[in-house]
Design a protein around this motif. Sequence first.
Motif, PDB file in Angstrom:
ATOM      1  N   GLN A 445     -79.176 -49.188  -6.376  1.00 40.08           N
ATOM      2  CA  GLN A 445     -79.527 -49.436  -7.777  1.00 40.08           C
ATOM      3  C   GLN A 445     -79.113 -48.260  -8.655  1.00 40.08           C
ATOM      4  O   GLN A 445     -78.553 -48.437  -9.735  1.00 40.08           O
ATOM      5  CB  GLN A 445     -81.030 -49.672  -7.911  1.00 40.08           C
ATOM      6  N   PHE A 447     -76.838 -45.954  -8.040  1.00 43.18           N
ATOM      7  CA  PHE A 447     -75.380 -45.812  -8.109  1.00 43.18           C
ATOM      8  C   PHE A 447     -74.783 -46.867  -9.040  1.00 43.18           C
ATOM      9  O   PHE A 447     -73.880 -46.582  -9.832  1.00 43.18           O
ATOM     10  CB  PHE A 447     -74.768 -45.915  -6.706  1.00 43.18           C
ATOM     11  N   TYR A 448     -75.316 -48.059  -8.957  1.00 47.12           N
ATOM     12  CA  TYR A 448     -74.833 -49.144  -9.813  1.00 47.12           C
ATOM     13  C   TYR A 448     -74.983 -48.761 -11.285  1.00 47.12           C
ATOM     14  O   TYR A 448     -74.051 -48.888 -12.080  1.00 47.12           O
ATOM     15  CB  TYR A 448     -75.633 -50.412  -9.502  1.00 47.12           C
ATOM     16  N   CYS A 449     -76.159 -48.249 -11.644  1.00 52.21           N
ATOM     17  CA  CYS A 449     -76.400 -47.856 -13.043  1.00 52.21           C
ATOM     18  C   CYS A 449     -75.495 -46.702 -13.453  1.00 52.21           C
ATOM     19  O   CYS A 449     -74.953 -46.674 -14.555  1.00 52.21           O
ATOM     20  CB  CYS A 449     -77.854 -47.444 -13.240  1.00 52.21           C
ATOM     21  N   ARG A 450     -75.355 -45.719 -12.557  1.00 50.46           N
ATOM     22  CA  ARG A 450     -74.545 -44.548 -12.909  1.00 50.46           C
ATOM     23  C   ARG A 450     -73.073 -44.941 -13.033  1.00 50.46           C
ATOM     24  O   ARG A 450     -72.354 -44.425 -13.868  1.00 50.46           O
ATOM     25  CB  ARG A 450     -74.733 -43.441 -11.865  1.00 50.46           C
ATOM     26  N   GLN A 451     -72.621 -45.864 -12.201  1.00 51.98           N
ATOM     27  CA  GLN A 451     -71.236 -46.310 -12.293  1.00 51.98           C
ATOM     28  C   GLN A 451     -70.995 -46.957 -13.656  1.00 51.98           C
ATOM     29  O   GLN A 451     -69.894 -46.936 -14.185  1.00 51.98           O
ATOM     30  CB  GLN A 451     -70.915 -47.303 -11.168  1.00 51.98           C
ATOM     31  N   ARG A 452     -72.044 -47.504 -14.239  1.00 51.45           N
ATOM     32  CA  ARG A 452     -71.905 -48.119 -15.562  1.00 51.45           C
ATOM     33  C   ARG A 452     -72.070 -47.093 -16.677  1.00 51.45           C
ATOM     34  O   ARG A 452     -72.122 -47.451 -17.842  1.00 51.45           O
ATOM     35  CB  ARG A 452     -72.938 -49.250 -15.733  1.00 51.45           C
ATOM     36  N   GLY A 453     -72.256 -45.814 -16.317  1.00 54.01           N
ATOM     37  CA  GLY A 453     -72.280 -44.770 -17.336  1.00 54.01           C
ATOM     38  C   GLY A 453     -73.645 -44.192 -17.640  1.00 54.01           C
ATOM     39  O   GLY A 453     -73.776 -43.288 -18.458  1.00 54.01           O
ATOM     40  N   LEU A 454     -74.709 -44.698 -16.993  1.00 53.46           N
ATOM     41  CA  LEU A 454     -76.042 -44.170 -17.264  1.00 53.46           C
ATOM     42  C   LEU A 454     -76.267 -42.887 -16.469  1.00 53.46           C
ATOM     43  O   LEU A 454     -75.849 -42.788 -15.320  1.00 53.46           O
ATOM     44  CB  LEU A 454     -77.113 -45.183 -16.855  1.00 53.46           C
ATOM     45  N   SER A 455     -76.960 -41.933 -17.069  1.00 57.16           N
ATOM     46  CA  SER A 455     -77.317 -40.724 -16.328  1.00 57.16           C
ATOM     47  C   SER A 455     -78.369 -41.117 -15.296  1.00 57.16           C
ATOM     48  O   SER A 455     -78.993 -42.173 -15.396  1.00 57.16           O
ATOM     49  CB  SER A 455     -77.892 -39.679 -17.272  1.00 57.16           C
ATOM     50  N   GLU A 456     -78.577 -40.242 -14.326  1.00 60.86           N
ATOM     51  CA  GLU A 456     -79.559 -40.550 -13.295  1.00 60.86           C
ATOM     52  C   GLU A 456     -80.951 -40.733 -13.905  1.00 60.86           C
ATOM     53  O   GLU A 456     -81.703 -41.626 -13.534  1.00 60.86           O
ATOM     54  CB  GLU A 456     -79.573 -39.440 -12.243  1.00 60.86           C
TER      55      GLU A 456
ATOM     56  N   GLU B  80     -71.347 -41.032 -13.450  1.00 59.01           N
ATOM     57  CA  GLU B  80     -71.426 -41.454 -14.855  1.00 59.01           C
ATOM     58  C   GLU B  80     -70.321 -40.813 -15.694  1.00 59.01           C
ATOM     59  O   GLU B  80     -69.881 -41.393 -16.691  1.00 59.01           O
ATOM     60  CB  GLU B  80     -72.813 -41.179 -15.447  1.00 59.01           C
ATOM     61  N   ALA B  83     -67.344 -42.902 -15.158  1.00 54.95           N
ATOM     62  CA  ALA B  83     -67.449 -44.127 -15.952  1.00 54.95           C
ATOM     63  C   ALA B  83     -67.053 -43.838 -17.396  1.00 54.95           C
ATOM     64  O   ALA B  83     -66.308 -44.605 -18.015  1.00 54.95           O
ATOM     65  CB  ALA B  83     -68.876 -44.679 -15.888  1.00 54.95           C
ATOM     66  N   ILE B  95     -75.553 -55.392  -7.617  1.00 58.15           N
ATOM     67  CA  ILE B  95     -76.928 -55.007  -7.298  1.00 58.15           C
ATOM     68  C   ILE B  95     -77.910 -55.655  -8.267  1.00 58.15           C
ATOM     69  O   ILE B  95     -77.650 -55.755  -9.459  1.00 58.15           O
ATOM     70  CB  ILE B  95     -77.060 -53.466  -7.392  1.00 58.15           C
TER      71      ILE B  95
END
Lengths: 496, 258
Positions: A445, A447-456, B80, B83, B95
């Motif tokens: 989850q 990694f998916y968010c971070r790949q979309r540009g969100l910070s951790e 990020e 990205a 996911i």
Amino acid sequence: MPAVTETREAVEQLGQSSYKWGFETEIDMDLAPKGLTEDTIRLISAKKEEPEWLLDWRLAAFRAWQGMKEPTWAKVSYPPVDFQDLHYYAAPKKKPGPKSLDEVDPELLRTYEKLGIPLHEQAMLAGVEVPEGEQARLPVAVDAVFDSVSVVTTFRKTLEEAGVIFCPISEAVREHPDLVRQYLGSVVPAGDNFYAALNSAVFTDGSFVFVPKGVRCPMELSTYFRINARNTGQFERTLIVVEDGASVSYLEGCTAPMRDENQLHAAVVELVAMEDASIKYSTVQNWYPGDENGRGGIYNFVTKRGACRGARSRISWTQVETGSAITWKYPSCILQGEGSVGEFYSVAVTNNCQQADTGTKMIHIGRNTRSTIIAKTISAGRSDSTYRGLVRVLPKASGARNFTQCDSLLIGDQCGAHTVPYIESRNMGARIEHEATTSKISEDQLFYCRQRGLSEEDAVGLIVNGFCRDVLKELPMEFAVEAQKLLQISLEGSVG
Amino acid sequence: MTQFLDISGLCARIDADGQEKEILKGVDLSIPPGEVHAIMGPNGSGKSTLAYVLAGREDYEVTAGSVTFQGQNLLDMEPEERAAAGLFLAFQSPIELPGVNNANFLRTAVNAVRRARGQDELDAVAFLKTARAAAKELSMSPEMLKRNVNVGFSGGEKKRNEVLQMTLLQPSFAILDETDSGLDVDALRIVAEGVNRLRSPTFSALVITHHQRLLDYLVPDRIHVVAKGRVIHSGGPELAQQIDREGYTRFLAEAEAA
């Protein structure tokens, strides 16, 4: 799957720095000597200029308390509390009972401003007769309690016009003694449990709300509790009575300075809802949770209970609990009136060494009573969190229904989450459902968010807020925004 | 010559149940701007690992080699940051994010990327308008924007949702990891059209697939065969038919011999 190392580390790093309400206000205090005896109680009662019946009530509670033992069934551990090593009364030094803001110590007002409670602005609005149009700003009436006493209550005039009483309970004892005497202890009796008995003996202030027949309270009511003085217990008492067909929404917020030693908070909240009445009670609890090693923090031992006395009455508890070293709290509903409804929506976040044992009790007495319990638990660091809930259906409660959902979210591999549901049904026709899940924020989850540009940080915030959505949407709008931010801060703070 | 994307001698391993497992064993691959390249190869050859390593998944340890993306050292960047720099990965298994509204997630992501790229953030109204239009082009119902991210989506809906995200995030380089798997012919065409719409001199893509069929719609400039953690053969779009007819045996044998 293990949670992401960075999250775990970030969460572990979270220390005092992330608790931004940890300041102390320098202010002259009127302190009772340490210790608890009958004399302490007489002193408190005298300071408050209380009638004889209340002093007697307090003393009876004290005697009951002396014969009681601290409960040990909760899944929390802490060194024994020395009840003789506390101050049971602490008040900002000044003329007793401020009537207007001009009489309030400006230092206090600055404290509340720092906390984001603009008493001044609100009171100014109230003081100069609120023009009709100003109501569009959705004002919130605030009762601010500083250590043992209520320092100011805003918007009283507007409320009075609607027939709503909203004032410090100490004032209610003087101004509305019959009401207080009728309802005080009627939901949580003086000897109900160890902490409730202690509270009954030594409570110093809190809020009193009375909404008469048919009145919808024109604004949200709010109490802000602040513990400031050292070695002080805060024992506030809140009593809310809503008559037939009336309704109120009440918000409660709390903070405390950072201290090495633990501080005790043992409040009692009683709600009474008559026929067709509705009470919505929302709490954002952010007492100081202690540092990353579990030093300091508030012991939050609270008894909250609502009685749905009248038919079709409704009591709804919503709580977002992110603070306190130890939380021991079970806001409950006694569903007496036919067709009455009890609701409990809870988010409990524990981090570092925090411990929380919280949940609710739904006691179905009347026919066709309904209750809903949605409890979300988030554990991080080395914390331990327990949901403990009781659903009891008595023989006459035909057609009673309950739905319970408990979800736990774990961050890291050193925390714990536990669910302890008690279900007792003595009516064959009752329907009780219980669902429970435990999950982790997965690497996937994040990694998916971070790949979309969100910070951790944003990713954790998004996932946690998604997890809590069912509860957060029950909060009044402004409170919900505050709660979302608080969740983020409690869990991430020092990342980046 | 420095390309748009340069992968050189890339080695990576994963710690699986306490055992180090070498998966990429010296990948060399260059993609110029504006080109779409496909990767084909047997199961377990390291195709998805390559996608994950490029996107910055931390389970994999890069042990040798380098990746340059638009002149930057890609391997030094957080996921990020990659990205924001324009890299997008369409996940093989998207996911689920329970409780997180799809539109809200998309807007948060788009604005995070826009912020990082120095662009103005989109307000809710402007974003919804753009998102609805993009969803329509992918034959997605606007209802899907209101649902929780990938929760309860069918396989095809998930894949379309990936392409929707890609469309809105406007990457300069997209990796599609078996985006065609589990799609029926119509869905396949819609997804391929979604990618084709993005094709421009400033957009490149790396398409991982098992099937020649996707490449009928999404004609690549180059096809690379990956096996045993390395690129063992490269050729033009005609390579797809050859693989479809003959399988990978010949390429594997040639690689062994070399």
